[in-house]
Design an enzyme around this catalytic site. Structure first.
Site, PDB file in Angstrom:
ATOM      1  N   GLU A  77     -16.778  76.722  14.174  1.00  0.00           N
ATOM      2  CA  GLU A  77     -16.263  75.627  13.358  1.00  0.00           C
ATOM      3  C   GLU A  77     -17.300  75.104  12.356  1.00  0.00           C
ATOM      4  O   GLU A  77     -17.151  74.010  11.809  1.00  0.00           O
ATOM      5  CB  GLU A  77     -15.749  74.505  14.250  1.00  0.00           C
ATOM      6  CG  GLU A  77     -14.514  74.949  15.042  1.00  0.00           C
ATOM      7  CD  GLU A  77     -13.895  73.869  15.897  1.00  0.00           C
ATOM      8  OE1 GLU A  77     -14.655  73.040  16.435  1.00  0.00           O
ATOM      9  OE2 GLU A  77     -12.662  73.856  16.024  1.00  0.00           O
ATOM     10  N   TYR A 123     -14.194  46.636  11.298  1.00  0.00           N
ATOM     11  CA  TYR A 123     -15.210  47.623  11.646  1.00  0.00           C
ATOM     12  C   TYR A 123     -14.739  49.042  11.331  1.00  0.00           C
ATOM     13  O   TYR A 123     -15.529  49.894  10.926  1.00  0.00           O
ATOM     14  CB  TYR A 123     -15.603  47.481  13.118  1.00  0.00           C
ATOM     15  CG  TYR A 123     -16.101  46.092  13.403  1.00  0.00           C
ATOM     16  CD1 TYR A 123     -17.385  45.707  13.025  1.00  0.00           C
ATOM     17  CD2 TYR A 123     -15.265  45.145  13.987  1.00  0.00           C
ATOM     18  CE1 TYR A 123     -17.832  44.419  13.239  1.00  0.00           C
ATOM     19  CE2 TYR A 123     -15.706  43.845  14.201  1.00  0.00           C
ATOM     20  CZ  TYR A 123     -16.984  43.488  13.828  1.00  0.00           C
ATOM     21  OH  TYR A 123     -17.418  42.206  14.019  1.00  0.00           O
TER      22      TYR A 123
END
Length: 216
Positions: A77, A123
């Site tokens: 990956e 956040y």
């Protein structure tokens, strides 16, 4: 293997962060991979090695032509990571995990492809930003990297359908913090799924841009 003190330190940091992700339950089995930029290439976690079992000296090292320079064979990956390094200036590290709540979210139908998670907390807006959805690809498919590359210049994170999140950052520490924030917000999104949700409005997001440099 001869290496600079900076490279040795980065290898140690990758092993430590890998172990922390495993301890948090965010990297089951041998899933997930980490990478970090060096002056003369980049480090990539090896294939089929649990993030909790990383040996610093065995972490893969590659150059920017894709040549394997040192350590064990890199993960298949790596295309996900390279997409950010080549298309998002300032990328110093990339994290891809099969974190359970983020993966569960990636399997839901009807997600907003512009951002799989709405701005439900400041956040999330500050540390992750918009989380675009990419279609499903088999693991390691080069097309997966091509899809990420098309959005990497404007987005620091992406969710792969039926697979999981990929997060980039200037450093391993910032990428780690963003991944943990993404996973926690995915958990909240699943808890809230099917209920009326109050999201942050533009007048609440703009101060986050001005004060914290949030990109939304």
């Amino acid at each position: 293997m001869t290496m600079s003190p900076a490279e040795a330190s980065l290898r140690e940091e990758m092993a430590r962060i890998g172990a922390e992700f495993r301890a948090l339950g965010l990297a089951p089995g041998t899933s997930g991979n980490l990478s970090a930029r060096l002056d003369d290439g980049w480090l990539m976690t090896p294939t089929n090695v649990a993030l909790g079992d990383l040996v610093p000296e065995r972490i893969s090292k590659l150059d920017w032509d894709g040549n394997h320079l040192a350590g064990d064979k890199p993960t298949k990956e790596a295309v996900l990571h390279r997409a950010f390094y080549e298309n998002r200036p300032g990328t110093g590290a990339v994290v891809h995990l099969h974190a359970p709540h983020a993966v569960a979210l990636s399997c839901l139908d009807g997600l907003d492809a512009e951002s799989c998670i709405p701005p439900i907390t400041p956040y999330f807006v500050m540390r992750v930003g918009r989380l675009p959805l990419q279609p499903y690809f088999r693991p390691g498919d080069p097309a997966m990297g091509e899809a990420v590359a098309r959005m990497a210049d404007t987005r620091s994170s992406v969710l792969l359908a039926n697979h999981g999140p990929v997060v980039s950052g200037p450093t391993l520490a910032t990428a780690k913090a963003a991944m943990e924030e993404l996973e926690e917000t995915a958990r909240l999104a699943l808890l809230l799924h099917g209920r009326p949700v109050r999201v942050l409005g533009e007048d609440e997001i703009q101060p986050l841009r001005e004060t914290f440099g949030a990109i939304w």
